[in-house]
Design a protein around this motif. Sequence first.
Motif, PDB file in Angstrom:
ATOM      1  N   UNK A   1       6.182   1.001 -12.619  1.00 16.82           N
ATOM      2  CA  UNK A   1       5.697   0.336 -11.416  1.00 16.82           C
ATOM      3  C   UNK A   1       4.994  -0.976 -11.749  1.00 16.82           C
ATOM      4  N   UNK A   2       4.288  -1.036 -12.880  1.00 21.34           N
ATOM      5  CA  UNK A   2       3.579  -2.276 -13.236  1.00 21.34           C
ATOM      6  C   UNK A   2       4.555  -3.409 -13.539  1.00 21.34           C
ATOM      7  N   UNK A   3       5.734  -3.075 -14.024  1.00 22.05           N
ATOM      8  CA  UNK A   3       6.738  -4.102 -14.309  1.00 22.05           C
ATOM      9  C   UNK A   3       7.334  -4.668 -13.029  1.00 22.05           C
ATOM     10  N   UNK A   4       7.268  -3.886 -11.942  1.00 24.67           N
ATOM     11  CA  UNK A   4       7.890  -4.320 -10.689  1.00 24.67           C
ATOM     12  C   UNK A   4       6.909  -5.018  -9.757  1.00 24.67           C
TER      13      UNK A   4
ATOM     14  N   UNK B   1       0.846  -1.188   0.000  1.00 28.42           N
ATOM     15  CA  UNK B   1       0.000   0.000   0.000  1.00 28.42           C
ATOM     16  C   UNK B   1       0.889   1.248   0.000  1.00 28.42           C
ATOM     17  N   UNK B   2       0.699   2.097  -0.992  1.00 30.58           N
ATOM     18  CA  UNK B   2       1.591   3.244  -1.155  1.00 30.58           C
ATOM     19  C   UNK B   2       2.905   2.800  -1.752  1.00 30.58           C
ATOM     20  N   UNK B   3       2.843   2.073  -2.863  1.00 29.95           N
ATOM     21  CA  UNK B   3       4.028   1.403  -3.426  1.00 29.95           C
ATOM     22  C   UNK B   3       4.945   2.336  -4.199  1.00 29.95           C
ATOM     23  N   UNK B   4       4.504   3.568  -4.481  1.00 30.24           N
ATOM     24  CA  UNK B   4       5.304   4.531  -5.249  1.00 30.24           C
ATOM     25  C   UNK B   4       5.748   3.905  -6.570  1.00 30.24           C
ATOM     26  N   UNK B   5       7.038   3.981  -6.887  1.00 31.22           N
ATOM     27  CA  UNK B   5       7.507   3.466  -8.173  1.00 31.22           C
ATOM     28  C   UNK B   5       7.820   1.991  -8.175  1.00 31.22           C
TER      29      UNK B   5
ATOM     30  N   UNK C   1      -0.627   7.691  -7.366  1.00 30.95           N
ATOM     31  CA  UNK C   1       0.105   8.174  -8.535  1.00 30.95           C
ATOM     32  C   UNK C   1       0.783   6.977  -9.187  1.00 30.95           C
ATOM     33  N   UNK C   2       0.687   6.887 -10.510  1.00 34.06           N
ATOM     34  CA  UNK C   2       1.357   5.798 -11.210  1.00 34.06           C
ATOM     35  C   UNK C   2       2.701   6.285 -11.735  1.00 34.06           C
ATOM     36  N   UNK C   3       3.764   5.767 -11.140  1.00 34.09           N
ATOM     37  CA  UNK C   3       5.121   6.100 -11.562  1.00 34.09           C
ATOM     38  C   UNK C   3       5.524   5.133 -12.663  1.00 34.09           C
ATOM     39  N   UNK C   4       6.204   5.662 -13.658  1.00 36.95           N
ATOM     40  CA  UNK C   4       6.607   4.840 -14.791  1.00 36.95           C
ATOM     41  C   UNK C   4       7.395   3.616 -14.328  1.00 36.95           C
TER      42      UNK C   4
END
Length: 514
Positions: free
Chosen positions: A322-325, A293-297, A317-320
């Motif tokens: 983040x979905x890959x990590x 929760x609150x994973x940032x990037x 906020x979706x940091x570039x």
Amino acid sequence: MTDGLSSPSSSPRIGILVVAYNAEATLEKTLDRIPADFRPRIAEILILDDASHDATFTAGCRWSQLDGMPPTVVMRHTKNLGYGGNQKAGYALAAERGLDIVVLLHGDGQYAPELLPQMVEPLVRGECEAVFGSRMMRPRDALRGGMPLYKWLGNRILTRLENALLGSELTEFHSGYRAYKVDALRRLPIERNTDAFDFDTQIIVQMADAGMRIAEIPIPTYYGDEICYVNGLRYAKDVVKDVLEYRLAKKGFGTCGWIPKPVEYAFKEGDGSSHAVILDRMRGLPPGRVLDVGCSGGAFAERLEALGHTVTGVDCVEVEGVRDRCSGGFHLADLEEGLPDDIGEGYDYVVAGDVIEHLSRPERLLDELRGVLRPDGHVLLSVPNFGHWYSRLRVALGIFDYDRRGILDETHLRFFSRASLRRTVRAAGYDVLSISATGAPFWSVLGGGPPATVLGGVSKLLTRLRPTLFGYQYVALLTPHAARTIIAGEHIDVQDILNRQFVPVDTATHRVGV
């Protein structure tokens, strides 16, 4: 606008920004020194008279009407904007008029117009975002050029100090002869900078913070009338304050509005932060499904994935990247409104590192997290300790204010002590297995070396002895309230099992009653 320097087939639009104040006697002579063979390359000259008391404006207009001169705009401010304020107006005008490169030239002749071709060449070649003319690349030349010895010594001492604090290697911080890519200036929040003479220092700090490249070329030393307007002691105090303010801001102290606040949390392995402590805790737990929760990037999630966990991330906020990590997926959600409906359930672990203090109703989120957690799952959360001596002292002295990060983060809505944290999580339906305190990060401002190591060690010792006063953050290990379950006709106390599984080994970990 695209960067004209990136296309080899097009010539960059080069502009000269002339800042002038009471420069009637020197302005035209300075402009006359612009090399004749360089003038055809100049797209525009911008002369900004900062509300002079003499005829500087008239002198600029007179020169602009001479035959064969580059296109020239002459402007006079109706009020004095200051050295930094005049530059702000000039750089905004340079961007508005479509210039690709802008060179700062002083109207008093202090810096050599003869070197304009050399000032722009590294930018034209795309080697950097800024070029500074340095009087200190050949230090003795500055003295031969008329720089007083005390100013020469002050320049050298201040530059060495600023380099040490910034980790840079410039030969001079205090030259006003500079050339910039206009696109680079557009990416910096220079409108927030001071209007005073330390504006130039703040731009250096901003460029260093943004990872921009600065080149230097040697220039001769001249002294004009404008130097008389600089209060040397005040200037020295201001530039040192700027660099120290930046260093403190990077550690979370103060607001420092002229330095952008990063969107992504910068996780550093073993830095003693709450995230590092939580990661160490997770290394001792079997792999499972984790809700971050609150994973940032996703820097923390990436490390959990490396330990064998499957991480699902949530942030507003979706940091570039983040979905890959987060192999379990990423959910964009405002936690102030609660968890997203499609978050799923049955998580083995929930990590909420420095999250609930940003919410007006943290109890609501904690209750919802309990609902997506397995009955024998665990929550690892961290909050700043408002009882730390730093916040206590600021309140006691009547200087309470917010910082960029840390205990007094400007985005914090709730403050916690160890006792109030315990009450909050128990009211939300959790048993507290352990609460540990982390040391303060203050001493890392000093960088490496013995002083930082010694002071950091003292901080850790004091945190162990008196966590409520010296603990900077609390890291709590929680589990849903113990329930009695029946297996094959036997009553099993889940809490008894959990207590046997999680015995704190760190002396800074303080058991609390459950």
